[in-house]
Design a protein around this motif. Structure first.
Motif, PDB file in Angstrom:
ATOM      1  N   LYS A   1       0.808  -1.213   0.000  1.00  0.00           N
ATOM      2  CA  LYS A   1       0.000   0.000   0.000  1.00  0.00           C
ATOM      3  C   LYS A   1       0.842   1.264   0.000  1.00  0.00           C
ATOM      4  O   LYS A   1       0.306   2.380  -0.080  1.00  0.00           O
ATOM      5  CB  LYS A   1      -0.925   0.001   1.222  1.00  0.00           C
ATOM      6  CG  LYS A   1      -1.974  -1.101   1.193  1.00  0.00           C
ATOM      7  CD  LYS A   1      -2.903  -1.007   2.392  1.00  0.00           C
ATOM      8  CE  LYS A   1      -3.971  -2.095   2.340  1.00  0.00           C
ATOM      9  NZ  LYS A   1      -4.892  -2.020   3.508  1.00  0.00           N
ATOM     10  N   ALA A   2       2.174   1.103   0.074  1.00  0.00           N
ATOM     11  CA  ALA A   2       3.058   2.271   0.121  1.00  0.00           C
ATOM     12  C   ALA A   2       3.473   2.675  -1.283  1.00  0.00           C
ATOM     13  O   ALA A   2       4.147   1.923  -1.990  1.00  0.00           O
ATOM     14  CB  ALA A   2       4.300   1.954   0.956  1.00  0.00           C
ATOM     15  N   ALA A   3       3.065   3.861  -1.694  1.00  0.00           N
ATOM     16  CA  ALA A   3       3.407   4.363  -3.027  1.00  0.00           C
ATOM     17  C   ALA A   3       4.874   4.776  -3.061  1.00  0.00           C
ATOM     18  O   ALA A   3       5.352   5.487  -2.188  1.00  0.00           O
ATOM     19  CB  ALA A   3       2.521   5.547  -3.385  1.00  0.00           C
ATOM     20  N   ALA A   4       5.595   4.308  -4.088  1.00  0.00           N
ATOM     21  CA  ALA A   4       7.004   4.666  -4.263  1.00  0.00           C
ATOM     22  C   ALA A   4       7.196   5.657  -5.400  1.00  0.00           C
ATOM     23  O   ALA A   4       8.072   6.524  -5.338  1.00  0.00           O
ATOM     24  CB  ALA A   4       7.841   3.416  -4.519  1.00  0.00           C
ATOM     25  N   LEU A   5       6.386   5.523  -6.447  1.00  0.00           N
ATOM     26  CA  LEU A   5       6.402   6.446  -7.584  1.00  0.00           C
ATOM     27  C   LEU A   5       4.974   6.879  -7.866  1.00  0.00           C
ATOM     28  O   LEU A   5       4.065   6.053  -7.888  1.00  0.00           O
ATOM     29  CB  LEU A   5       6.973   5.781  -8.841  1.00  0.00           C
ATOM     30  CG  LEU A   5       8.406   5.267  -8.811  1.00  0.00           C
ATOM     31  CD1 LEU A   5       8.728   4.561 -10.121  1.00  0.00           C
ATOM     32  CD2 LEU A   5       9.399   6.399  -8.565  1.00  0.00           C
ATOM     33  N   GLU A   6       4.792   8.183  -8.105  1.00  0.00           N
ATOM     34  CA  GLU A   6       3.468   8.696  -8.407  1.00  0.00           C
ATOM     35  C   GLU A   6       3.550   9.668  -9.571  1.00  0.00           C
ATOM     36  O   GLU A   6       4.175  10.717  -9.469  1.00  0.00           O
ATOM     37  CB  GLU A   6       2.876   9.400  -7.184  1.00  0.00           C
ATOM     38  CG  GLU A   6       2.693   8.494  -5.965  1.00  0.00           C
ATOM     39  CD  GLU A   6       1.976   9.205  -4.827  1.00  0.00           C
ATOM     40  OE1 GLU A   6       0.858   9.703  -5.060  1.00  0.00           O
ATOM     41  OE2 GLU A   6       2.543   9.267  -3.732  1.00  0.00           O
ATOM     42  N   ASP A   7       2.962   9.281 -10.691  1.00  0.00           N
ATOM     43  CA  ASP A   7       2.809  10.179 -11.835  1.00  0.00           C
ATOM     44  C   ASP A   7       4.151  10.688 -12.377  1.00  0.00           C
ATOM     45  O   ASP A   7       4.336  11.881 -12.599  1.00  0.00           O
ATOM     46  CB  ASP A   7       1.910  11.360 -11.456  1.00  0.00           C
ATOM     47  CG  ASP A   7       1.291  12.007 -12.684  1.00  0.00           C
ATOM     48  OD1 ASP A   7       1.100  11.297 -13.686  1.00  0.00           O
ATOM     49  OD2 ASP A   7       1.032  13.219 -12.650  1.00  0.00           O
ATOM     50  N   ILE A   8       5.091   9.777 -12.619  1.00  0.00           N
ATOM     51  CA  ILE A   8       6.398  10.141 -13.159  1.00  0.00           C
ATOM     52  C   ILE A   8       6.304  10.244 -14.680  1.00  0.00           C
ATOM     53  O   ILE A   8       5.900   9.291 -15.358  1.00  0.00           O
ATOM     54  CB  ILE A   8       7.468   9.090 -12.796  1.00  0.00           C
ATOM     55  CG1 ILE A   8       7.661   9.012 -11.283  1.00  0.00           C
ATOM     56  CG2 ILE A   8       8.788   9.392 -13.513  1.00  0.00           C
ATOM     57  CD1 ILE A   8       8.365  10.201 -10.682  1.00  0.00           C
ATOM     58  N   THR A   9       6.679  11.387 -15.212  1.00  0.00           N
ATOM     59  CA  THR A   9       6.762  11.598 -16.659  1.00  0.00           C
ATOM     60  C   THR A   9       8.148  12.120 -16.990  1.00  0.00           C
ATOM     61  O   THR A   9       8.578  13.140 -16.428  1.00  0.00           O
ATOM     62  CB  THR A   9       5.684  12.575 -17.149  1.00  0.00           C
ATOM     63  OG1 THR A   9       4.383  11.988 -16.954  1.00  0.00           O
ATOM     64  CG2 THR A   9       5.863  12.897 -18.628  1.00  0.00           C
ATOM     65  N   MET A  10       8.856  11.416 -17.890  1.00  0.00           N
ATOM     66  CA  MET A  10      10.220  11.798 -18.245  1.00  0.00           C
ATOM     67  C   MET A  10      10.620  11.078 -19.526  1.00  0.00           C
ATOM     68  O   MET A  10       9.886  10.217 -20.010  1.00  0.00           O
ATOM     69  CB  MET A  10      11.199  11.452 -17.117  1.00  0.00           C
ATOM     70  CG  MET A  10      11.247   9.976 -16.783  1.00  0.00           C
ATOM     71  SD  MET A  10      12.239   9.596 -15.305  1.00  0.00           S
ATOM     72  CE  MET A  10      13.847  10.141 -15.842  1.00  0.00           C
ATOM     73  N   HIS A  11      11.777  11.420 -20.064  1.00  0.00           N
ATOM     74  CA  HIS A  11      12.257  10.729 -21.258  1.00  0.00           C
ATOM     75  C   HIS A  11      13.774  10.745 -21.306  1.00  0.00           C
ATOM     76  O   HIS A  11      14.434  11.543 -20.627  1.00  0.00           O
ATOM     77  CB  HIS A  11      11.686  11.371 -22.530  1.00  0.00           C
ATOM     78  CG  HIS A  11      12.284  12.709 -22.850  1.00  0.00           C
ATOM     79  ND1 HIS A  11      11.835  13.889 -22.292  1.00  0.00           N
ATOM     80  CD2 HIS A  11      13.314  13.058 -23.663  1.00  0.00           C
ATOM     81  CE1 HIS A  11      12.541  14.909 -22.758  1.00  0.00           C
ATOM     82  NE2 HIS A  11      13.451  14.427 -23.590  1.00  0.00           N
ATOM     83  N   VAL A  12      14.314   9.845 -22.114  1.00  0.00           N
ATOM     84  CA  VAL A  12      15.744   9.792 -22.394  1.00  0.00           C
ATOM     85  C   VAL A  12      15.898   9.642 -23.900  1.00  0.00           C
ATOM     86  O   VAL A  12      15.281   8.761 -24.511  1.00  0.00           O
ATOM     87  CB  VAL A  12      16.435   8.599 -21.689  1.00  0.00           C
ATOM     88  CG1 VAL A  12      17.926   8.573 -22.016  1.00  0.00           C
ATOM     89  CG2 VAL A  12      16.216   8.657 -20.178  1.00  0.00           C
ATOM     90  N   ASP A  13      16.701  10.499 -24.501  1.00  0.00           N
ATOM     91  CA  ASP A  13      16.962  10.420 -25.933  1.00  0.00           C
ATOM     92  C   ASP A  13      18.153   9.510 -26.217  1.00  0.00           C
ATOM     93  O   ASP A  13      18.980   9.247 -25.328  1.00  0.00           O
ATOM     94  CB  ASP A  13      17.243  11.814 -26.501  1.00  0.00           C
ATOM     95  CG  ASP A  13      16.007  12.698 -26.506  1.00  0.00           C
ATOM     96  OD1 ASP A  13      14.894  12.159 -26.655  1.00  0.00           O
ATOM     97  OD2 ASP A  13      16.159  13.927 -26.346  1.00  0.00           O
ATOM     98  N   SER A  14      18.275   9.055 -27.436  1.00  0.00           N
ATOM     99  CA  SER A  14      19.407   8.221 -27.840  1.00  0.00           C
ATOM    100  C   SER A  14      20.720   8.964 -27.588  1.00  0.00           C
ATOM    101  O   SER A  14      20.851  10.153 -27.912  1.00  0.00           O
ATOM    102  CB  SER A  14      19.297   7.860 -29.321  1.00  0.00           C
ATOM    103  OG  SER A  14      18.167   7.064 -29.566  1.00  0.00           O
ATOM    104  N   GLY A  15      21.675   8.274 -26.993  1.00  0.00           N
ATOM    105  CA  GLY A  15      22.995   8.847 -26.759  1.00  0.00           C
ATOM    106  C   GLY A  15      23.066   9.887 -25.663  1.00  0.00           C
ATOM    107  O   GLY A  15      24.098  10.543 -25.481  1.00  0.00           O
ATOM    108  N   GLU A  16      22.007  10.032 -24.879  1.00  0.00           N
ATOM    109  CA  GLU A  16      21.926  11.071 -23.856  1.00  0.00           C
ATOM    110  C   GLU A  16      22.255  10.504 -22.482  1.00  0.00           C
ATOM    111  O   GLU A  16      21.970   9.348 -22.192  1.00  0.00           O
ATOM    112  CB  GLU A  16      20.509  11.653 -23.854  1.00  0.00           C
ATOM    113  CG  GLU A  16      20.323  12.874 -22.977  1.00  0.00           C
ATOM    114  CD  GLU A  16      18.907  13.430 -23.067  1.00  0.00           C
ATOM    115  OE1 GLU A  16      18.760  14.658 -22.980  1.00  0.00           O
ATOM    116  OE2 GLU A  16      17.957  12.641 -23.211  1.00  0.00           O
TER     117      GLU A  16
END
Length: 235
Positions: free
Chosen positions: A14-29
């Motif tokens: 019941k313990a939330a660890a991640l909530e509503d994560i939005t992100m990205h990684v581009d090639s070679g980044e």
């Protein structure tokens, strides 16, 4: 984009660890994830590598990762170097490295990648037949990173690569991480040493209590007063 995450959630019971994560990684980044203990950095990497279940959009190289077992994620090109290294400490350095290529059958390319790992970390060539448990913490971290590279990743997940390592070896490891990125491998790195991370990262996400609290280029965050006070120790 190589990795696209939208509204990712994960919990332990019941313990939330991640909530509503939005992100990205581009090639070679090279993207760094900063945050205090308990912010969700390790869970984020585990959710991407599918060792922890998560809900939300999780796409890699144009295809969803949902429903895939962890070994299939490795086969797609994501290799995870976990916190605590998780090495086979009673095996030799070379055997640990070769285990990273367990899904591959391209022997020539495997040998080529092994030589590249040894060029990246020359001490591993010298210690190839040495039992891993006899190495220093920094040398074991080199083995762990090298093992992940033996999977031929498009995206390398690094969880706290500098924890518990002497300064001299920490510098060597961060230089190697920069070299890996320059070789075309995208990297998502969770790290508590913000100063070192900001020196080599392209972009940064700051996690707090399972949320993205701040994001931007490394240069932007390095000059941010709040980041300086909290993570860089600048009054």
């Amino acid at each position: 984009m190589l990795l696209e995450i939208e509204h990712l959630r994960a919990s332990y019971g019941k313990a939330a660890a991640l909530e509503d994560i939005t992100m990205h990684v581009d090639s070679g980044e090279l993207v760094a994830v900063l945050g205090p203990n308990g912010a969700g950095k390790t869970t984020l990497l585990k959710a991407i590598s599918r060792s922890v279940a998560g809900q939300g959009r999780l796409d890699f190289d144009g295809a969803s990762l949902h429903g895939l077992p962890a070994h299939a994620v490795v086969g797609r090109g994501i290799c995870h170097c976990p916190e605590g290294r998780r090495l086979f400490t009673e095996l030799t350095v070379k055997k640990n490295l070769m285990l990273g290529a367990y899904l591959r059958n391209d022997r020539v390319a495997i040998e080529r990648d092994y030589q590249r790992v040894c060029e990246l970390f020359p001490i591993l060539r010298e210690r190839a037949s040495q039992i891993v448990s006899t190495l220093s913490g920094g040398q074991q971290q080199m083995v762990a990173i090298g093992r992940a590279l033996m999977g031929a990743p498009k995206l390398l997940l690094l969880d706290e690569p500098s924890v518990g390592i002497a300064h001299r070896l920490k510098v060597e490891i961060f230089n190697a991480i920069r070299t890996i990125r320059e070789g075309g491998v995208a990297i998502l790195m969770a790290e508590q040493d913000a100063q070192s991370a900001l020196r080599i990262a392209d972009r940064v996400y700051v996690l707090e209590h399972g949320h993205v609290a701040q994001s931007g280029t490394a240069a932007e965050l390095a000059s941010d007063n709040r980041i300086q006070q909290i993570y860089l120790g600048v009054a």
